[in-house]
Write a protein that holds these residues in place. Structure first.
Motif, short mmCIF file in Angstrom:
data_model
loop_
_atom_site.label_atom_id
_atom_site.label_comp_id
_atom_site.label_asym_id
_atom_site.label_seq_id
_atom_site.Cartn_x
_atom_site.Cartn_y
_atom_site.Cartn_z
N LEU A 29 -1.77 8.09 -0.44
CA LEU A 29 -3.22 8.02 -0.21
C LEU A 29 -3.76 6.60 -0.32
CD1 LEU A 29 -4.30 11.29 -2.04
CD2 LEU A 29 -4.11 10.92 0.42
N GLY A 30 -2.86 5.62 -0.22
CA GLY A 30 -3.33 4.26 -0.06
C GLY A 30 -3.60 3.45 -1.31
N CYS A 31 -3.17 3.91 -2.47
CA CYS A 31 -3.29 3.08 -3.67
C CYS A 31 -2.34 1.89 -3.56
CB CYS A 31 -2.93 3.87 -4.92
SG CYS A 31 -4.13 5.13 -5.36
N SER A 32 -2.52 0.95 -4.45
CA SER A 32 -1.63 -0.21 -4.46
C SER A 32 -0.59 -0.05 -5.57
CB SER A 32 -2.43 -1.48 -4.68
OG SER A 32 -1.59 -2.59 -4.48
N ILE A 89 0.85 -1.19 0.00
CA ILE A 89 0.00 0.00 0.00
C ILE A 89 0.89 1.24 0.00
CG2 ILE A 89 -1.68 1.34 1.34
CD1 ILE A 89 -2.82 -1.27 2.37
N CYS A 90 0.58 2.17 -0.89
CA CYS A 90 1.34 3.42 -0.97
C CYS A 90 1.06 4.27 0.26
CB CYS A 90 0.93 4.17 -2.24
SG CYS A 90 1.77 5.73 -2.48
N THR A 91 2.12 4.87 0.81
CA THR A 91 1.97 5.68 2.02
C THR A 91 1.46 7.09 1.73
OG1 THR A 91 4.30 6.29 1.87
CG2 THR A 91 3.75 4.43 3.29
FE1 FES Z 1 0.45 6.59 -4.25
FE2 FES Z 1 -0.62 9.03 -4.28
S1 FES Z 1 1.30 8.40 -5.04
S2 FES Z 1 -1.51 7.20 -3.54
#
Ligand code: FES
Length: 149
Positions: free
Chosen positions: A84-87, A80-82
């Motif tokens: 906004l939570g996308c994968s 999970i990206c830190t």
């Molecule tokens: Fe991964 Fe924005 S860069 S949610």
């Protein structure tokens, strides 16, 4: 939540396996020797190369090393990206993609706002994601089984 096991028997270099833990995707990636070697060379390009920011949340003590892992060849990370939570998407290959940095040694690319992470889930500088990807609590039950949680 309950701990989950990941079977890593027979994993090949560049292979990823996933389990769900507490509703989150947890990835195990077997890194190539070249990818392991690269981890010590790119500190200057990373926002938090030594994972010093908020280690209690992002990096357990046994993963506070240059691999962010217990065994150098295996990365265990929450996918999970830190920001906004996308994968993020695993991008193991160098070259082809214009959105990737020059000499991309492999890592993870978040499709939402372009954050890039190295093969230890460490975020590159000047990206929207503020922190490295989370290494979940985990341990080896044997050479072929990891317990997450
Ligand atoms: Fe991964 Fe924005 S860069 S949610």
């Amino acid at each position: 939540g309950a701990a989950v096991e990941i079977d890593i028997a027979g994993m090949q270099p560049d292979e990823m396996r996933m389990v769900e833990w507490r509703g989150k995707p947890v990835w195990v990636v077997r890194r190539t020797p070249e990818q392991v070697a690269e981890l010590s060379k790119i500190d200057g390009e990373l926002a938090d190369p030594d994972s010093l920011r908020d280690p209690a949340q992002f990096t357990p003590p046994y993963a506070q090393n240059q691999w962010r892992s217990i065994k150098p060849e295996y990365l265990v990370v929450v996918g999970i990206c830190t920001h906004l939570g996308c994968s993020p998407t695993a991008k193991f290959e160098s070259g082809a993609q214009p959105s990737l940095p020059n000499n991309w040694p492999g890592g993870f690319l978040c499709p939402c706002h372009g954050s890039t992470f190295d093969m230890a889930g460490r975020v590159f500088k000047n990206k929207p994601a503020p922190d490295n990807m989370e290494v979940p609590p985990h341990m080896y039950l044997s050479d072929t089984k990891i317990l997450v949680g």
